[in-house]
Design an enzyme around this catalytic site. Structure first.
Site, PDB file in Angstrom:
ATOM      1  CE1 TYR A 118      -3.792   2.336   0.389  1.00  0.00           C
ATOM      2  CE2 TYR A 118      -2.282   3.535   1.814  1.00  0.00           C
ATOM      3  CZ  TYR A 118      -3.440   3.485   1.069  1.00  0.00           C
ATOM      4  OH  TYR A 118      -4.242   4.593   0.989  1.00  0.00           O
ATOM      5  CD1 TRP A 120      -1.283   7.619  -1.354  1.00  0.00           C
ATOM      6  CD2 TRP A 120      -1.206   9.378  -2.762  1.00  0.00           C
ATOM      7  NE1 TRP A 120      -2.503   8.259  -1.311  1.00  0.00           N
ATOM      8  CE2 TRP A 120      -2.479   9.346  -2.154  1.00  0.00           C
ATOM      9  CE3 TRP A 120      -0.920  10.392  -3.665  1.00  0.00           C
ATOM     10  CZ2 TRP A 120      -3.469  10.283  -2.439  1.00  0.00           C
ATOM     11  CZ3 TRP A 120      -1.906  11.329  -3.946  1.00  0.00           C
ATOM     12  CH2 TRP A 120      -3.176  11.270  -3.340  1.00  0.00           C
TER      13      TRP A 120
END
Ligand SMILES: Nc1nc2c(c(=O)[nH]1)N[C@H]1C(S)=C(S)[C@@H](COP(=O)(O)OP(=O)(O)OC[C@H]3O[C@@H](n4cnc5c(=O)[nH]c(N)nc54)[C@H](O)[C@@H]3O)O[C@H]1N2
Ligand SMILES: Nc1nc2c(c(=O)[nH]1)N[C@H]1C(S)=C(S)[C@@H](COP(=O)(O)OP(=O)(O)OC[C@H]3O[C@@H](n4cnc5c(=O)[nH]c(N)nc54)[C@H](O)[C@@H]3O)O[C@H]1N2
Ligand SMILES: [Mo]
Length: 773
Positions: A118, A120
């Site tokens: 997980y 960005w």
């Protein structure tokens, strides 16, 4: 920073925080300037030059000495300060890694590989780190994945029960634009602000920053804003917002009291409730107190939120008097029982009867992201497909530490009893769990459990420092890519600006070589090079248009950008449903908005009953726990950067105080503790402690301190769990509820004291010890 000279060249790029040009001289990024079209650029781009060449860039593939010498196995010393890494060549490291992946998949099966990764990562449609690592892991037999997000897990899990899956997707992706709000809305009531600095980021980047101008246009058109928030500056000055500084974590009580007033004063829209919802009567009985003997009156809510009953009653009347948009920000659901303010927000909007009218109803995300309310792109964007995962194994994303610590144990999630997989290998690319996860001391114990931890990173983040194998990745500035985000205006070329740092490589090439060692090169690459993939994914996207088709790849690349032909703006959420609920039912069991959900009720969860309800969150002012830890820390998003990215950058560091994260506290709370503006303080609770620099500010309400996330985690001194100021050493690692299992990192009760004596230095911007074999 070096001064630009006549040898300086300019190169367009896209980051999550915007589209801009980097200035390059002698193969070094020496400056940045806003993109030609961006009239309102974010300051975050100023972090890029220092970050690009910082000494914490990972320069060569590295293996932890203890892993190299002892072989794979649990190791409680992962991440210990002073750990040593050995720099080996790419071939040697990829041989070691391929052999270990093969060992794990043969001995334990592919589900023993956690590849959720997980985070960005970076902008760019092809080199997107998660897409790359997931495709690679799929090609070698699959992996345990993670589901939902840290951002808004409660939105993703609860709202499909309430408004259906499509309705939830619409709420997240097709919200009416700011322009539509300016045109139709009288009153925006926002729980969790409309924070300007949050709109600087859009996942994937955006051709132009449009949120601030949208908010200004709305204000200019006379749209009134009421901001329920602990911070005065959660709205822009120009909006002239009324600030209602409720106690954090009490939004549900406030929302229920507003509903109570609507019922009580005959302002609820019963026609709407009858036609478009189920469960209004359950809600009414709960709110009036018929169900549990507690009427959820404004007086009741005043005792919890400390907003006066008069203010709440008055607000309810104003909401009923015109076109009102109820916005529930994502922050308020990143708490224990975070499902409740969302559901209560939908219920309030339903009682107002404005769902499906232009500029009215319910929304979640205004002010949380730059592309929210910025249009949508129904034909999608160029996309690098991840392939199919042969393994069916997943965990809720924020249950990572539980998974590693408790393999084989069972837990609840969205109506199912599930079992944590037995993870032997962790592979992370493009995320920083030692930034994003809660209770970092616990996460450190959890990361001691697997046999091998692999991290692909551009920088020596805290997560990289917990890895046994570190794969140095190129940055976006070191590779060709294509930029665009959901709802974007243009698809942009992101041509390479500088050479790769040290021996960093593109992850695509690394995974192709790893896949080769594991017999899956052809499956991973489909015979294409990176350059061929860029062309391929662009052409696939372009082919979706039969009319207004964008130009071919070469013309696109030469032009630098093309407009997205079929952007949609100004959608009226739930407009079709409102016009004809029979023809356009919601994808809920009843086809309507579920103010009571039989499904959720049937799960029997104490922490998420079948209708919106006030459940008192434990990390909250006025609780038993608050006697010992009397200040409520709000760990919101940082204005100086995106999460932990580029924390060493010039803009991010310019906001630090005394070399550490800036913590804002009310001047009264500071004075009561003998703390002055600029002091270094120790912030602590029973989970950990950190050092931060103080700004005394009346923009923070009393009893609340604000310490945004993202300071690089620095455990280098026994003086504090983190001497640099990462709030996640203080937050609790507990799910929002058994339904969504979302993060609850937004709030933590703490105490603050002045730090006496010379504070220990911050060491996290020095790379770890590395040596030759
Ligand atoms: N207490 C608290 N905690 C929170 C939150 C909160 O509100 N309160 N918010 C949560 C939310 S909403 C989120 S989304 C998460 C965010 O958490 P993350 O998304 O994990 O945070 P980032 O710092 O963006 O991490 C991205 C990483 O990718 C790396 N990277 C950049 N480019 C590349 C690349 O090309 N390749 C590779 N391999 N790596 C690259 C960066 O160096 C960085 O370390 O944090 C969560 N944590
Ligand atoms: N500059 C910058 N922008 C970002 C990010 C970043 O790291 N940096 N991260 C991006 C990501 S991944 C996400 S998910 C979004 C997140 O977007 P949001 O979740 O909207 O952002 P936050 O900043 O966490 O919270 C917004 C505000 O909510 C208020 N708040 C906190 N607790 C409560 C409460 O209990 N009640 C009420 N009423 N208000 C409360 C705080 O004052 C806070 O400033 O932001 C995105 N934008
Ligand atoms: Mo997020």
């Amino acid at each position: 920073m070096d001064e630009p000279d006549e040898h300086t060249t300019s190169h367009p790029t896209s980051a999550h925080w915007g589209t801009y040009d980097v200035l390059v001289s002698g193969d070094r990024v020496v400056g940045v300037r806003p993109g030609a079209d961006d009239t309102d650029p974010s300051p975050l781009m100023r972090n890029a030059p220092a970050a690009q060449h910082h000494r914490t860039r990972v320069a060569a593939p590295a293996v932890r000495r203890r892993w190299l010498e002892n072989g794979p196995g649990p190791d409680s010393l992962r991440g210990a300060p002073g750990d040593e890494y050995v720099e080996l060549g790419w071939d040697a490291v990829l041989d070691l890694l391929a052999a270990d992946i093969d060992r794990v998949r043969r001995e334990h099966g592919n589900a023993a590989i956690f590849g959720g990764s997980y985070g960005w990562g970076s902008a760019g449609r092809f080199h997107h780190p998660q897409s790359q690592v997931h495709r690679f892991l799929n090609s070698v037999g699959g992996y345990t994945r993670s589901r939902n997000t840290y951002s808004h897990a409660c939105v993703e899990v609860l709202l499909p029960h309430v408004v259906g899956l499509g309705g939830t997707a619409d709420l997240l992706e097709r919200a009416p634009t700011w322009e539509a709000v300016a045109r139709h809305t009288d009153l925006v009531v926002t729980f969790g602000g409309l924070r300007l600095s949050n709109t600087w980021n859009s996942s994937g980047g955006r051709a132009r920053q449009t949120a601030a101008e949208g908010m200004r246009a709305a204000a200019k058109n006379g749209v009134r804003t009421v901001s329920v928030s602990p911070l005065r500056d959660d709205t822009i000055e120009e909006s002239g917002a009324e600030w209602l500084p409720a106690d954090p974590g009490t939004d549900t009580a406030v929302l229920l009291a507003l509903i109570h007033t609507l019922f009580d004063e005959g302002l609820a829209d019963h026609g709407f409730l009858d036609r478009y919802t189920v469960g209004a009567d359950v809600l009414r009985r709960y709110v009036t107190g018929e169900q549990d003997g507690v009427a959820k009156t404004p007086e009741w809510a005043e005792g919890l939120s400390r907003l006066s009953a008069r203010t709440l009653r008055d607000l309810a009347r104003r909401m009923a008097a015109g076109r009102t948009l109820v916005n529930v920000g994502w922050s308020v659901q990143r708490t224990r029982f975070g499902e409740q303010p969302l559901w209560a927000g939908v219920a309030l909007a339903a009682c107002l009867g404005q769902i499906g009218l232009p500029g009215g109803g319910f929304a979640t995300g205004y002010g949380s992201s730059g592309n929210y309310a910025g249009g949508s792109t129904p034909s999608g964007l160029p996309r690098f497909l991840q392939g199919a995962n042969p393994v069916d194994s997943a965990i809720p994303v924020a249950r990572i530490a539980d998974t590693l610590l408790h393999p084989g144990e069972s837990y609840d999630y969205d109506g199912r009893r599930r079992t944590y997989p037995d993870i032997r290998m962790v592979v992370w690319s493009g995320g920083n769990p030692f930034h994003h996860h809660q209770d970092l001391a616990r996460l450190t114990r959890a990361f001691g459990r697997p046999e091998t931890v692999v991290v692909a990173e551009t920088h020596w983040t805290a997560t990289a420092r917990h890895a046994d194998i570190v794969l140095p990745s190129t940055t976006t500035l070191e590779r060709d890519d294509i930029g665009a985000s959901q709802g974007d205006l243009r698809v942009r070329a992101m041509p390479r600006a500088v050479s790769a740092h040290g021996s960093a490589r593109d992850e695509y090439d690394v995974y192709a070589d790893l896949a080769e060692r594991l017999g899956a090169r052809a499956e991973f690459t489909e015979g294409r090079t990176s350059a061929q993939w860029l062309r391929h994914i662009y052409e696939q996207w372009r082919a979706r248009y039969s009319t207004r088709r964008p130009p071919g790849f070469d013309d696109f690349w030469a032009a630098g950008a093309v407009d997205i032909p079929d952007r949609v703006e100004d959608t009226t959420l739930f407009g079709g449903f409102r016009a004809d609920p029979g023809a356009h039912p919601l994808a809920t069991p009843s086809g309507r908005i579920e103010l009571y959900s039989r499904t959720v009720d049937s799960f029997g969860y104490d922490d998420c009953p079948g209708h919106p309800a006030w459940l008192p969150p434990p990390e909250r002012l006025g609780t038993e726990r608050a006697r010992r830890w009397p200040l409520l820390l709000v760990a919101n998003q940082p204005r100086g950067r995106l999460h932990s990215q580029q924390d060493m950058g010039a803009y991010s560091r310019s906001l630090e105080i005394a070399d550490r994260a800036r913590m804002r506290m009310h001047p009264g709370d500071a004075a009561a503790r003998g703390i002055a503006d600029g002091d270094v303080v120790r912030v602590y609770n029973d989970r950990g402690s950190l050092l931060a620099g103080v700004e005394a500010s009346a923009d923070v309400r009393p009893d609340v301190v604000q310490l945004s996330t993202g300071a690089w985690y620095d455990p280098s001194s026994p003086a504090a769990t983190c001497v640099h100021g990462n709030p996640n050493v203080l937050t609790a690692d507990i799910g929002s509820s058994a339904l969504s299992q979302g993060t609850t990192g937004q709030h933590a009760l703490v105490e603050v004291a002045r730090y006496e004596g010379e504070p220990p230095p911050v060491r996290v911007f020095e790379p770890p010890r590395t040596s030759a074999p």
